[in-house]
Design a protein around this motif. Structure first.
Motif, mmCIF file in Angstrom:
data_model
loop_
_atom_site.group_PDB
_atom_site.id
_atom_site.type_symbol
_atom_site.label_atom_id
_atom_site.label_comp_id
_atom_site.label_asym_id
_atom_site.label_seq_id
_atom_site.Cartn_x
_atom_site.Cartn_y
_atom_site.Cartn_z
ATOM 1 N N CYS A 1 7.009 -13.631 13.731
ATOM 2 C CA CYS A 1 7.644 -12.320 13.596
ATOM 3 C C CYS A 1 6.804 -11.236 14.276
ATOM 4 O O CYS A 1 5.648 -11.464 14.622
ATOM 5 N N PHE A 2 7.375 -10.054 14.449
ATOM 6 C CA PHE A 2 6.675 -8.985 15.159
ATOM 7 C C PHE A 2 5.349 -8.617 14.503
ATOM 8 O O PHE A 2 4.380 -8.298 15.182
ATOM 9 N N ALA A 3 5.317 -8.659 13.175
ATOM 10 C CA ALA A 3 4.068 -8.310 12.482
ATOM 11 C C ALA A 3 2.957 -9.258 12.916
ATOM 12 O O ALA A 3 1.828 -8.837 13.188
ATOM 13 N N ALA A 4 3.285 -10.544 13.005
ATOM 14 C CA ALA A 4 2.268 -11.518 13.397
ATOM 15 C C ALA A 4 1.923 -11.381 14.876
ATOM 16 O O ALA A 4 0.757 -11.512 15.267
ATOM 17 N N ILE A 5 2.924 -11.089 15.708
ATOM 18 C CA ILE A 5 2.632 -10.877 17.133
ATOM 19 C C ILE A 5 1.698 -9.678 17.274
ATOM 20 O O ILE A 5 0.752 -9.689 18.061
ATOM 21 N N GLY A 6 1.936 -8.652 16.464
ATOM 22 C CA GLY A 6 1.045 -7.491 16.462
ATOM 23 C C GLY A 6 -0.374 -7.887 16.094
ATOM 24 O O GLY A 6 -1.341 -7.425 16.702
ATOM 25 N N ALA A 7 -0.490 -8.766 15.104
ATOM 26 C CA ALA A 7 -1.825 -9.218 14.692
ATOM 27 C C ALA A 7 -2.485 -10.009 15.819
ATOM 28 O O ALA A 7 -3.685 -9.872 16.072
ATOM 29 N N ILE A 8 -1.696 -10.818 16.520
ATOM 30 C CA ILE A 8 -2.249 -11.571 17.655
ATOM 31 C C ILE A 8 -2.768 -10.591 18.704
ATOM 32 O O ILE A 8 -3.875 -10.732 19.216
ATOM 33 N N ARG A 9 -1.969 -9.575 18.979
ATOM 34 C CA ARG A 9 -2.359 -8.574 19.971
ATOM 35 C C ARG A 9 -3.684 -7.909 19.570
ATOM 36 O O ARG A 9 -4.572 -7.721 20.380
ATOM 37 N N ARG A 10 -3.799 -7.556 18.288
ATOM 38 C CA ARG A 10 -5.021 -6.909 17.811
ATOM 39 C C ARG A 10 -6.217 -7.830 17.948
ATOM 40 O O ARG A 10 -7.274 -7.444 18.418
ATOM 41 N N GLU A 11 -6.044 -9.068 17.525
ATOM 42 C CA GLU A 11 -7.184 -9.978 17.483
ATOM 43 C C GLU A 11 -7.564 -10.492 18.866
ATOM 44 O O GLU A 11 -8.728 -10.747 19.137
ATOM 45 N N MET A 12 -6.599 -10.664 19.742
ATOM 46 C CA MET A 12 -6.904 -11.111 21.101
ATOM 47 C C MET A 12 -7.431 -9.936 21.927
ATOM 48 O O MET A 12 -8.102 -10.139 22.932
ATOM 49 N N ALA A 13 -7.098 -8.734 21.519
ATOM 50 C CA ALA A 13 -7.459 -7.524 22.245
ATOM 51 C C ALA A 13 -7.085 -7.642 23.716
ATOM 52 O O ALA A 13 -7.826 -7.214 24.591
ATOM 53 N N SER A 14 -5.967 -8.255 23.991
ATOM 54 C CA SER A 14 -5.558 -8.422 25.379
ATOM 55 C C SER A 14 -4.060 -8.677 25.424
ATOM 56 O O SER A 14 -3.547 -9.577 24.749
ATOM 57 N N ALA A 15 -3.358 -7.888 26.229
ATOM 58 C CA ALA A 15 -1.911 -8.062 26.336
ATOM 59 C C ALA A 15 -1.610 -9.391 27.026
ATOM 60 O O ALA A 15 -0.652 -10.082 26.694
ATOM 61 N N LYS A 16 -2.475 -9.733 27.976
ATOM 62 C CA LYS A 16 -2.260 -10.954 28.760
ATOM 63 C C LYS A 16 -2.317 -12.183 27.844
ATOM 64 O O LYS A 16 -1.454 -13.055 27.889
ATOM 65 N N TRP A 17 -3.340 -12.213 26.993
ATOM 66 C CA TRP A 17 -3.488 -13.357 26.098
ATOM 67 C C TRP A 17 -2.373 -13.404 25.064
ATOM 68 O O TRP A 17 -1.937 -14.477 24.652
ATOM 69 N N THR A 18 -1.940 -12.232 24.626
ATOM 70 C CA THR A 18 -0.853 -12.193 23.656
ATOM 71 C C THR A 18 0.407 -12.791 24.266
ATOM 72 O O THR A 18 1.092 -13.613 23.662
ATOM 73 N N LEU A 19 0.663 -12.387 25.503
ATOM 74 C CA LEU A 19 1.819 -12.905 26.216
ATOM 75 C C LEU A 19 1.699 -14.418 26.394
ATOM 76 O O LEU A 19 2.658 -15.169 26.202
ATOM 77 N N ALA A 20 0.494 -14.843 26.741
ATOM 78 C CA ALA A 20 0.261 -16.280 26.923
ATOM 79 C C ALA A 20 0.535 -17.016 25.617
ATOM 80 O O ALA A 20 1.168 -18.076 25.607
ATOM 81 N N ALA A 21 0.088 -16.437 24.505
ATOM 82 C CA ALA A 21 0.261 -17.085 23.207
ATOM 83 C C ALA A 21 1.744 -17.203 22.866
ATOM 84 O O ALA A 21 2.240 -18.283 22.547
ATOM 85 N N VAL A 22 2.451 -16.082 22.974
ATOM 86 C CA VAL A 22 3.870 -16.082 22.618
ATOM 87 C C VAL A 22 4.648 -16.997 23.564
ATOM 88 O O VAL A 22 5.513 -17.769 23.144
ATOM 89 N N GLY A 23 4.301 -16.943 24.841
ATOM 90 C CA GLY A 23 4.954 -17.802 25.830
ATOM 91 C C GLY A 23 4.722 -19.270 25.512
ATOM 92 O O GLY A 23 5.650 -20.084 25.533
ATOM 93 N N TYR A 24 3.484 -19.582 25.162
ATOM 94 C CA TYR A 24 3.172 -20.971 24.851
ATOM 95 C C TYR A 24 3.967 -21.433 23.634
ATOM 96 O O TYR A 24 4.560 -22.518 23.635
ATOM 97 N N GLN A 25 3.970 -20.596 22.587
ATOM 98 C CA GLN A 25 4.665 -20.974 21.343
ATOM 99 C C GLN A 25 6.147 -21.219 21.600
ATOM 100 O O GLN A 25 6.709 -22.227 21.159
ATOM 101 N N CYS A 26 6.783 -20.306 22.357
ATOM 102 C CA CYS A 26 8.217 -20.466 22.618
ATOM 103 C C CYS A 26 8.462 -21.703 23.474
ATOM 104 O O CYS A 26 9.391 -22.472 23.214
ATOM 105 N N GLY A 27 7.621 -21.896 24.484
ATOM 106 C CA GLY A 27 7.770 -23.051 25.368
ATOM 107 C C GLY A 27 7.618 -24.343 24.587
ATOM 108 O O GLY A 27 8.428 -25.274 24.710
ATOM 109 N N PHE A 28 6.595 -24.360 23.741
ATOM 110 C CA PHE A 28 6.336 -25.559 22.939
ATOM 111 C C PHE A 28 7.524 -25.849 22.019
ATOM 112 O O PHE A 28 8.008 -26.976 21.934
#
Ligand code: GDP
Ligand code: MG
Length: 669
Positions: A626-653
């Motif tokens: 959910c968006f709340a968790a994506i927000g947390a990923i963004r905060r903890e990764m401190a990088s938009a690129k990594w956040t995108l990579a994470a969400v992309g990977y999860q959806c792809g998987f």
């Protein structure tokens, strides 16, 4: 305003003490990483005193984020006093941090916690000696659990803070002391926490050294001093200091602590552990426990509560409808309130009692000490896939909610492991995904009670497969960091603690139901009931159908080409609990719209085949959280690129898994 910081090793009882001092209800857990950010609160009965709960640390070197948070607070905010809380059953190891905190020139009190256990184990601690050997700093015996000694501690700390009496730090070898005092001369570090900084420069602490603006002659002198000592003592300066601390502690320990000669007898904990953490039995036992808990809380006891809550909401819904009709409210308003808001919020709230029962059991497992064993057992398994047991802690927390789970990754020192854990944590089915599981398993596989709890297994397998895959790529390769966890003694947890942990885990859903879900239900009701020209239409012609219709072809290969399924997935991004209530709205479910609503179940049976239902469930369990968790990923990764990579990977998987499952099930069924 007086500020008092709680500093101590992980698991020393900081949070328990913090809750006692402030009356707060912070989460108390017996593994590291529960407190990852500092928490503040006023001291009970003293509004002018703030207590700060710092993350647990073993040292003041910046190896983990928690150490950075704690150290920065102590050094930059300069609290008026520090309570150095010590687990008295692990005195020797805990004192290592004490020697470091003593150098910060901050008034300090040692709180010897867990004294209840000390008495039971026949250990004697000479607190006078302890104080004498550790810079004359006051020592107070407490038990945060049994609420003993707390008032005395408060009195002593407040007095200490007012007198501003800092302990006198421990001395090192003469050669080392000479070097430290030379460094103090060169950098003019004579007062306040000068000794602390001098020692950090001596140790070549990366952060402090980098931040120090040194003239080139100062730099040269420092190098000369360090090289000199290193040659003389034949060791690097960091090790020299570490050894100096340990040597000192080892030297004074015998005069401080007297243990009864340990009888060579197995304690109850040892006996239980020999079975529960046994190499062969541990995993089957863990799986069995999870199955039983899930079965009891969701399938048996929990299913009654669903009926009660359902009946309750039907009653409310009926009452409100009569009321609105009587006052002559417009039809669309009645529809919005009854079918939009009450149905949406009701679907989520209907699930709360089940969740609370589930969380009660999970909290019990945590409180009695079993969950620490799970982390330990999992470390053995995870090491083979290149992750440490430290990653498993976020995964356990993730069964409640992904947001704190993602935050709990802060204990992982290795940046690559941390990223990998953040990317995979939300594969664990969080509480909000359970209604999805319950609905689809209940509707399409009613005779397979093992299927729903297996979703945890699917989560774990998804994590393991991802680790194997991702560890092969450049961004993640490398050895996992060593994993140290203390296994607390087994004990019957206090009901009060279990209930507060349960509430901590569950309250999010109630708050969400009242906020996000409330608004979303209204929005979904609107977009599924109106078209672009704002005319009331059937869902098939609605805005939602139009938008989801554009996206849905992407899902055709996994058997989900309908706009309804797509709309559910989209709403799941806002909050996973939404998915069920949205399906209820767009399929015109006539009951309470929860996952046990018979009309919704028959809709699911009508619109999904076992294959497409399975694929849909798996896709929604594994895709972006959910968006709340994506927000947390963004905060903890401190990088938009990594956040995108994470969400992309999860959806792809998720897509690949759903595709395989759909095709295979179609082929064999
Ligand atoms: P933190 O990691 O330092 O914040 O420690 P917590 O407050 O989360 O406590 C860690 C564990 O130790 C929990 O299981 C507590 O219930 C337990 N604990 C805390 N204080 C005491 C105490 O005085 N006696 C005993 N027996 N257990 C305690
Ligand atoms: Mg804590």
């Amino acid at each position: 305003m007086i500020s008092i910081a709680l500093a101590g090793n992980p698991n020393s009882g900081k949070t328990s003490l913090f809750n006692e001092l402030t009356g707060a209800r912070q989460h108390v857990g017996n593994w590291p990483g529960v407190t990852v950010e500092k928490k503040e609160g006023p001291l009970k009965g003293h509004d002018d005193v703030t207590i700060v709960d710092l993350p647990g640390i073993y040292s003041m070197s910046p190896y983990t984020l928690e150490e950075v948070v704690s150290r920065d607070y102590i050094m930059n905010e300069r609290p008026d006093a520090i309570i150095n809380i010590i687990d008295a059953t692990n005195l020797e190891r805990n004192l290592y941090l004490t020697t470091q905190v003593m150098e910060t020139n901050t008034p300090m009190v040692i709180a010897l916690n867990m004294m209840d256990l000390i008495e039971k184990r026949g250990i004697k601690i000479d607190t006078k000696k302890l104080s004498e050997k550790f810079g004359g700093c006051p020592v107070v015996e407490i038990s945060a659990l049994e609420r003993k000694g707390i008032d005395n501690l408060i009195t002593v700390v407040l007095k200490n803070a007012k007198e501003k009496k800092a302990p006198k730090p421990v001395n090192f070898d003469a050669d080392v002391e000479k070097a430290i005092s030379d460094i103090q001369d060169i950098f003019n570090l004579k007062d306040d926490a000068g000794r602390y900084y001098a020692i950090k420069l001596f140790e070549r602490d990366s952060v402090i050294t980098e931040n120090y603006k040194m003239a080139s002659d100062q730099k040269e002198k420092l190098h000369a001093i360090l090289a000199d000592v290193e040659e003389k003592l034949d060791n690097d300066t960091e090790t020299i200091i570490t050894n100096g601390r340990y040597d000192y502690i080892a030297e004074v320990m015998p005069s401080i602590q007297k243990k009864k000669v340990a009888k060579n007898e197995q304690t109850m904990t040892d006996k239980i552990d020999s079975i529960v953490t046994n190499r062969w039995l541990s995993l089957p036992i863990f799986a069995a426990i999870i199955f039983v808990i899930y079965y009891v809380s969701i399938t048996t006891i929990g299913s009654y509560t669903i009926d009660w809550v359902g009946a309750f909401f039907e009653w409310i819904s009926g009452g409100v409808e009569t009321f609105l009709t009587n006052i002559g409210a417009a039809d669309f308003l009645i529809d919005l309130v009854i079918n939009g808001i009450i149905a949406g919020v009701g679907a989520v709230l209907g699930f709360v009692p089940q969740l609370m029962i589930l969380f009660f059991f999970l909290s019990f497992l945590e409180g009695c000490g079993y969950m620490s064993r799970v982390a330990f057992i999992m470390d053995r398994a995870f090491r083979r896939f290149g992750l440490s047991g430290k990653s498993f802690i976020p995964f356990i927390i993730g069964t409640g909610c992904g947001v704190p789970a993602i935050m709990a990754t802060r204990t992982i020192e290795n940046e690559k492991d941390r990223r990998l854990t953040i990317m995979t944590t939300t594969f664990m089915p969080c509480g909000a995904k359970l209604p999805i599981i319950a609905l689809f398993v209940g509707a399409l596989f009613p005779d397979q009670p093992w299927l729903a709890p297996s979703c945890y297994l699917i989560g774990i397998v998804a994590i393991i497969v991802s680790c194997i895959l991702l560890k092969r790529t450049k961004g993640f390769s490398g050895e996992p960091a060593p994993f140290i966890i203390e296994l607390p003694e087994y004990r019957l947890p206090k009901l009060r603690n279990v209930l507060s942990m349960m509430w901590e885990k569950g309250k999010g859903f109630i708050i969400k139901a009242g906020t996000i879900i409330f608004v979303c239900s209204a929005v979904i009701w609107f977009v599924s009931g109106y078209n672009w020209t704002l005319q009331a239409v059937d869902p098939e012609d609605s805005i939602l159908a139009a938008v989801a219709g554009v996206i849905s072809p992407i899902f055709a290969p996994i058997g989900l080409g309908s706009w309804q399924a797509t709309a559910g997935t989209i709403s799941g991004l806002v909050a996973k609990e939404n998915l069920v209530s949205v399906l209820a709205v767009i399929y015109h479910a006539t009951g309470d719209g929860s996952e046990t609503d018979p009309s919704l179940i028959s809709n699911i049976q009508q619109y999904f085949t076992p294959a497409s239902g399975m694929a849909y469930m798996l896709f929604n369990l594994l895709c972006a959280p959910c968006f709340a968790a994506i927000g947390a990923i963004r905060r903890e990764m401190a990088s938009a690129k990594w956040t995108l990579a994470a969400v992309g990977y999860q959806c792809g998987f998720a897509y690949v898994v759903a595709f395989i499952v759909y095709q295979v099930m179609n082929a064999i069924m």
